[in-house]
Design a protein around this motif. Structure first.
Motif, PDB file in Angstrom:
ATOM      1  N   ALA A 178       0.836  -1.212   0.000  1.00  0.00           N
ATOM      2  CA  ALA A 178       0.000   0.000   0.000  1.00  0.00           C
ATOM      3  C   ALA A 178       0.864   1.254   0.000  1.00  0.00           C
ATOM      4  O   ALA A 178       0.607   2.214  -0.743  1.00  0.00           O
ATOM      5  CB  ALA A 178      -0.937  -0.011   1.204  1.00  0.00           C
ATOM      6  N   LEU A 179       1.912   1.250   0.819  1.00  0.00           N
ATOM      7  CA  LEU A 179       2.807   2.412   0.895  1.00  0.00           C
ATOM      8  C   LEU A 179       3.561   2.604  -0.430  1.00  0.00           C
ATOM      9  O   LEU A 179       3.730   3.739  -0.902  1.00  0.00           O
ATOM     10  CB  LEU A 179       3.801   2.231   2.046  1.00  0.00           C
ATOM     11  CG  LEU A 179       3.185   2.215   3.457  1.00  0.00           C
ATOM     12  CD1 LEU A 179       4.250   1.884   4.498  1.00  0.00           C
ATOM     13  CD2 LEU A 179       2.526   3.548   3.771  1.00  0.00           C
ATOM     14  N   CYS A 180       3.988   1.493  -1.039  1.00  0.00           N
ATOM     15  CA  CYS A 180       4.678   1.587  -2.333  1.00  0.00           C
ATOM     16  C   CYS A 180       3.741   2.061  -3.438  1.00  0.00           C
ATOM     17  O   CYS A 180       4.159   2.777  -4.356  1.00  0.00           O
ATOM     18  CB  CYS A 180       5.279   0.229  -2.710  1.00  0.00           C
ATOM     19  SG  CYS A 180       6.712  -0.245  -1.713  1.00  0.00           S
ATOM     20  N   SER A 181       2.458   1.681  -3.351  1.00  0.00           N
ATOM     21  CA  SER A 181       1.480   2.129  -4.344  1.00  0.00           C
ATOM     22  C   SER A 181       1.291   3.636  -4.270  1.00  0.00           C
ATOM     23  O   SER A 181       1.198   4.322  -5.300  1.00  0.00           O
ATOM     24  CB  SER A 181       0.133   1.421  -4.112  1.00  0.00           C
ATOM     25  OG  SER A 181       0.257   0.030  -4.293  1.00  0.00           O
ATOM     26  N   ILE A 182       1.248   4.164  -3.053  1.00  0.00           N
ATOM     27  CA  ILE A 182       1.141   5.620  -2.867  1.00  0.00           C
ATOM     28  C   ILE A 182       2.377   6.302  -3.453  1.00  0.00           C
ATOM     29  O   ILE A 182       2.287   7.320  -4.145  1.00  0.00           O
ATOM     30  CB  ILE A 182       0.983   5.962  -1.370  1.00  0.00           C
ATOM     31  CG1 ILE A 182      -0.359   5.434  -0.848  1.00  0.00           C
ATOM     32  CG2 ILE A 182       1.074   7.480  -1.151  1.00  0.00           C
ATOM     33  CD1 ILE A 182      -0.509   5.528   0.660  1.00  0.00           C
ATOM     34  N   GLY A 183       3.540   5.702  -3.201  1.00  0.00           N
ATOM     35  CA  GLY A 183       4.777   6.247  -3.747  1.00  0.00           C
ATOM     36  C   GLY A 183       4.803   6.213  -5.261  1.00  0.00           C
ATOM     37  O   GLY A 183       5.256   7.168  -5.915  1.00  0.00           O
ATOM     38  N   PHE A 184       4.308   5.113  -5.837  1.00  0.00           N
ATOM     39  CA  PHE A 184       4.261   4.968  -7.291  1.00  0.00           C
ATOM     40  C   PHE A 184       3.439   6.090  -7.933  1.00  0.00           C
ATOM     41  O   PHE A 184       3.827   6.650  -8.958  1.00  0.00           O
ATOM     42  CB  PHE A 184       3.653   3.606  -7.630  1.00  0.00           C
ATOM     43  CG  PHE A 184       3.607   3.274  -9.104  1.00  0.00           C
ATOM     44  CD1 PHE A 184       4.630   2.559  -9.701  1.00  0.00           C
ATOM     45  CD2 PHE A 184       2.523   3.645  -9.892  1.00  0.00           C
ATOM     46  CE1 PHE A 184       4.593   2.242 -11.051  1.00  0.00           C
ATOM     47  CE2 PHE A 184       2.463   3.341 -11.244  1.00  0.00           C
ATOM     48  CZ  PHE A 184       3.510   2.625 -11.821  1.00  0.00           C
ATOM     49  N   LEU A 185       2.323   6.438  -7.292  1.00  0.00           N
ATOM     50  CA  LEU A 185       1.394   7.402  -7.875  1.00  0.00           C
ATOM     51  C   LEU A 185       1.685   8.856  -7.499  1.00  0.00           C
ATOM     52  O   LEU A 185       1.464   9.763  -8.304  1.00  0.00           O
ATOM     53  CB  LEU A 185      -0.036   7.044  -7.468  1.00  0.00           C
ATOM     54  CG  LEU A 185      -0.573   5.696  -7.981  1.00  0.00           C
ATOM     55  CD1 LEU A 185      -1.888   5.360  -7.305  1.00  0.00           C
ATOM     56  CD2 LEU A 185      -0.739   5.727  -9.491  1.00  0.00           C
ATOM     57  N   TYR A 186       2.189   9.072  -6.270  1.00  0.00           N
ATOM     58  CA  TYR A 186       2.230  10.452  -5.765  1.00  0.00           C
ATOM     59  C   TYR A 186       3.597  10.934  -5.273  1.00  0.00           C
ATOM     60  O   TYR A 186       3.710  12.057  -4.804  1.00  0.00           O
ATOM     61  CB  TYR A 186       1.222  10.618  -4.619  1.00  0.00           C
ATOM     62  CG  TYR A 186      -0.211  10.460  -5.062  1.00  0.00           C
ATOM     63  CD1 TYR A 186      -0.820  11.416  -5.873  1.00  0.00           C
ATOM     64  CD2 TYR A 186      -0.960   9.354  -4.682  1.00  0.00           C
ATOM     65  CE1 TYR A 186      -2.145  11.281  -6.280  1.00  0.00           C
ATOM     66  CE2 TYR A 186      -2.286   9.195  -5.081  1.00  0.00           C
ATOM     67  CZ  TYR A 186      -2.865  10.168  -5.881  1.00  0.00           C
ATOM     68  OH  TYR A 186      -4.166  10.033  -6.284  1.00  0.00           O
ATOM     69  N   ALA A 187       4.638  10.094  -5.387  1.00  0.00           N
ATOM     70  CA  ALA A 187       5.940  10.504  -4.847  1.00  0.00           C
ATOM     71  C   ALA A 187       6.768  11.323  -5.830  1.00  0.00           C
ATOM     72  O   ALA A 187       7.914  11.675  -5.541  1.00  0.00           O
ATOM     73  CB  ALA A 187       6.732   9.286  -4.388  1.00  0.00           C
ATOM     74  N   GLY A 188       6.231  11.587  -7.003  1.00  0.00           N
ATOM     75  CA  GLY A 188       6.954  12.420  -7.959  1.00  0.00           C
ATOM     76  C   GLY A 188       8.008  11.679  -8.749  1.00  0.00           C
ATOM     77  O   GLY A 188       9.068  12.240  -9.074  1.00  0.00           O
ATOM     78  N   ALA A 238      12.281   6.709 -15.917  1.00  0.00           N
ATOM     79  CA  ALA A 238      11.878   5.320 -16.143  1.00  0.00           C
ATOM     80  C   ALA A 238      12.537   4.388 -15.135  1.00  0.00           C
ATOM     81  O   ALA A 238      11.913   3.442 -14.637  1.00  0.00           O
ATOM     82  CB  ALA A 238      12.240   4.901 -17.570  1.00  0.00           C
ATOM     83  N   ALA A 239      13.805   4.659 -14.823  1.00  0.00           N
ATOM     84  CA  ALA A 239      14.528   3.805 -13.872  1.00  0.00           C
ATOM     85  C   ALA A 239      13.846   3.804 -12.504  1.00  0.00           C
ATOM     86  O   ALA A 239      13.738   2.763 -11.848  1.00  0.00           O
ATOM     87  CB  ALA A 239      15.976   4.282 -13.740  1.00  0.00           C
ATOM     88  N   GLN A 240      13.394   4.988 -12.072  1.00  0.00           N
ATOM     89  CA  GLN A 240      12.698   5.073 -10.790  1.00  0.00           C
ATOM     90  C   GLN A 240      11.385   4.284 -10.823  1.00  0.00           C
ATOM     91  O   GLN A 240      11.038   3.586  -9.863  1.00  0.00           O
ATOM     92  CB  GLN A 240      12.414   6.535 -10.439  1.00  0.00           C
ATOM     93  CG  GLN A 240      13.645   7.349 -10.081  1.00  0.00           C
ATOM     94  CD  GLN A 240      13.318   8.821  -9.854  1.00  0.00           C
ATOM     95  OE1 GLN A 240      12.187   9.263 -10.032  1.00  0.00           O
ATOM     96  NE2 GLN A 240      14.330   9.592  -9.461  1.00  0.00           N
ATOM     97  N   LEU A 241      10.655   4.402 -11.934  1.00  0.00           N
ATOM     98  CA  LEU A 241       9.388   3.690 -12.043  1.00  0.00           C
ATOM     99  C   LEU A 241       9.610   2.174 -11.991  1.00  0.00           C
ATOM    100  O   LEU A 241       8.882   1.460 -11.278  1.00  0.00           O
ATOM    101  CB  LEU A 241       8.672   4.077 -13.330  1.00  0.00           C
ATOM    102  CG  LEU A 241       7.239   3.529 -13.481  1.00  0.00           C
ATOM    103  CD1 LEU A 241       6.328   4.545 -14.160  1.00  0.00           C
ATOM    104  CD2 LEU A 241       7.233   2.215 -14.282  1.00  0.00           C
ATOM    105  N   TYR A 242      10.598   1.686 -12.717  1.00  0.00           N
ATOM    106  CA  TYR A 242      10.867   0.244 -12.706  1.00  0.00           C
ATOM    107  C   TYR A 242      11.337  -0.218 -11.323  1.00  0.00           C
ATOM    108  O   TYR A 242      11.025  -1.341 -10.898  1.00  0.00           O
ATOM    109  CB  TYR A 242      11.908  -0.117 -13.769  1.00  0.00           C
ATOM    110  CG  TYR A 242      11.443   0.104 -15.193  1.00  0.00           C
ATOM    111  CD1 TYR A 242      10.169  -0.268 -15.597  1.00  0.00           C
ATOM    112  CD2 TYR A 242      12.290   0.706 -16.139  1.00  0.00           C
ATOM    113  CE1 TYR A 242       9.736  -0.060 -16.912  1.00  0.00           C
ATOM    114  CE2 TYR A 242      11.866   0.913 -17.444  1.00  0.00           C
ATOM    115  CZ  TYR A 242      10.589   0.544 -17.819  1.00  0.00           C
ATOM    116  OH  TYR A 242      10.163   0.749 -19.114  1.00  0.00           O
ATOM    117  N   ALA A 243      12.073   0.648 -10.624  1.00  0.00           N
ATOM    118  CA  ALA A 243      12.526   0.307  -9.277  1.00  0.00           C
ATOM    119  C   ALA A 243      11.344   0.170  -8.320  1.00  0.00           C
ATOM    120  O   ALA A 243      11.277  -0.772  -7.513  1.00  0.00           O
ATOM    121  CB  ALA A 243      13.500   1.368  -8.760  1.00  0.00           C
ATOM    122  N   VAL A 244      10.411   1.111  -8.422  1.00  0.00           N
ATOM    123  CA  VAL A 244       9.225   1.043  -7.552  1.00  0.00           C
ATOM    124  C   VAL A 244       8.355  -0.152  -7.947  1.00  0.00           C
ATOM    125  O   VAL A 244       7.752  -0.798  -7.088  1.00  0.00           O
ATOM    126  CB  VAL A 244       8.414   2.356  -7.619  1.00  0.00           C
ATOM    127  CG1 VAL A 244       7.151   2.245  -6.768  1.00  0.00           C
ATOM    128  CG2 VAL A 244       9.260   3.526  -7.132  1.00  0.00           C
TER     129      VAL A 244
END
Length: 414
Positions: A301-311, A315-321
């Motif tokens: 749940a916390l990672c999902s919030i980060g995926f959508l709202y952490a800025g 692409a590398a950051q998105l794949y990491a999350v």
């Protein structure tokens, strides 16, 4: 000292016995074939001569046909697993999806493609539930969580192999390889033995076995069944929404580089495999299935919030999350194990096989909700609203379902 060594050797021999290895490899091939269409969707439909607009519509239709096959197949194989045995499902399901995948390599039109993915979906529905049920019944209860996490952890690496197979070979050969792996796996299953717990019940003619509708005729049993399904919803929210539509989320987040959904799914499954390995040991250490699932669900749940709202802005950051999200939904093995442990031997395969496929089937509702929300809200907020629903249901179910750690599985549903 000698007793400890003997105990360690006994645990290793149980965890790496033929049924556990074969169940793990079977799930590996199952996941390879399950995700293959999602990875080859665009190149395969392009080669069939479809326009960009048609690819989107036909691709969604084929995926829905595959998911419908999973739903129906879950019921079919679950009932057969309780009536005829766990091994009959392991053999029957892999023959079905292996032949369907081999045939997909020869497909020339979308209509045939839909039919074959529907048949493949039916076949793919049986592998995990039957494998987890068999492993749960043959392992000592103190090793059950670790054994089922090994099955799922190894099996989920099939997604990684599917991705790189498509990178190396064309889509038709990727289907041939998947079908060939399944046929080869049948040879390994020759030496696998049936669950002793099932064999005891098999001879009891007065015991009703594999009655799918009995899950709905008793209120307490139905609530248990629905809670098993509900706690799995966040897993397919991550795969079916965040990873599958990661290209849309990438654009909404302003990421300049194009996001590849296939790559997002692959990294998600890398994390998922690692999380599944951990979940069994975490459950063993905490002496609780529920605590292990709750902690991993909270992390997701916390990672999902980060995926959508952490800025996220690369692409590398998105794949990491996406990898972290996959790790969080690594409670998939424990979720299916809980589903098997909740029910008696005469309904165990039915429940354990239908539960994960019911969860997979909810992807159709999730994608429909996501598409509906996009008519009013932004892409980011639409994804968040679907996630809010899935996590609310998931947390309620895991907090209220009965604990099954250490439960003796030699019992029947009346």
């Amino acid at each position: 000292m000698n007793t400890t060594i003997q105990s360690d050797r006994s645990a290793v021999s149980h965890l790496f016995s033929a049924p556990v290895i074969v169940a793990a490899l079977g799930y590996f091939v199952d996941i390879y074939d399950l995700l293959l269409f999602g990875i080859v969707r665009i190149p395969s439909l392009v080669s069939l001569g479809l326009s960009e607009e048609a690819i989107s519509q036909v691709g969604a239709s084929i995926l829905n046909w595959q998911m419908t096959g999973l739903l129906l197949g879950g019921i079919l194989w679950g009932v057969l697993g309780d009536k005829k045995g766990r091994l009959s499902v392991l053999f029957g399901s892999i023959i079905t999806y292996s032949l369907a995948n081999l045939a997909c390599g020869f497909v020339q039109d979308p209509t045939t493609y839909k039919a074959l993915r529907f048949i493949a979906g039916i076949g793919l529905a049986g592998e995990l539930g039957a494998g987890i049920t068999l492993v749960s019944e043959i392992l000592p209860k103190n090793l059950r969580a670790i054994g089922t996490s090994l099955v799922a952890g190894i099996g989920l690496l099939g997604a990684v192999v599917a991705y790189f197979t498509v990178e190396i070979f064309d889509w038709r050969n990727a289907y041939f390889i998947g079908g060939g792996l399944g046929i080869a796996l049948l040879l390994l299953r020759i030496g696998v033995f049936e669950s002793g717990i099932f064999e005891q019940v098999k001879g009891q003619k007065h015991v009703e076995k594999g009655n799918f509708f009995s899950l709905f005729t008793n209120r307490e049993r139905l609530v248990r069944y629905l809670k098993c399904i509900g706690m799995g919803l966040p897993t397919w929210f991550v795969i079916g929404i965040l990873a599958t539509f990661s290209n849309e989320f990438g654009k909404a987040l302003g990421i300049a580089e194009g996001i590849k959904p296939g790559l997002s799914i692959m990294w998600c499954y890398v994390g998922l495999s690692a999380g599944d390995f951990l979940s069994g040991f975490l459950s063993h250490w905490l002496q609780s299935r529920k605590k292990a699932v709750f902690l991993l669900m909270l992390f997701t749940a916390l990672c999902s919030i980060g995926f959508l709202y952490a800025g996220i802005n690369t692409a590398a950051q998105l794949y990491a999350v996406a990898t972290m999200l996959g790790f969080g939904i690594g409670y998939w093995a424990m979720f299916v194990t809980i589903g098997a442990e909740q029910f008696g031997t005469n309904l165990r395969a039915t429940a354990a096989t239908t539960v994960p496929n019911m969860v997979r089937g909810t992807v159709v509702m999730m994608t429909t909700l996501y598409g509906t929300f996009k008519g009013t809200f932004s892409v980011i907020n639409s994804g968040a609203l679907v996630g809010l629903i899935c996590f609310a249901i998931g947390f309620y179910c895991i907090l209220t379902i009965p604990e099954t750690h250490g439960r003796d599985l030699d019992f029947l549903e009346e």
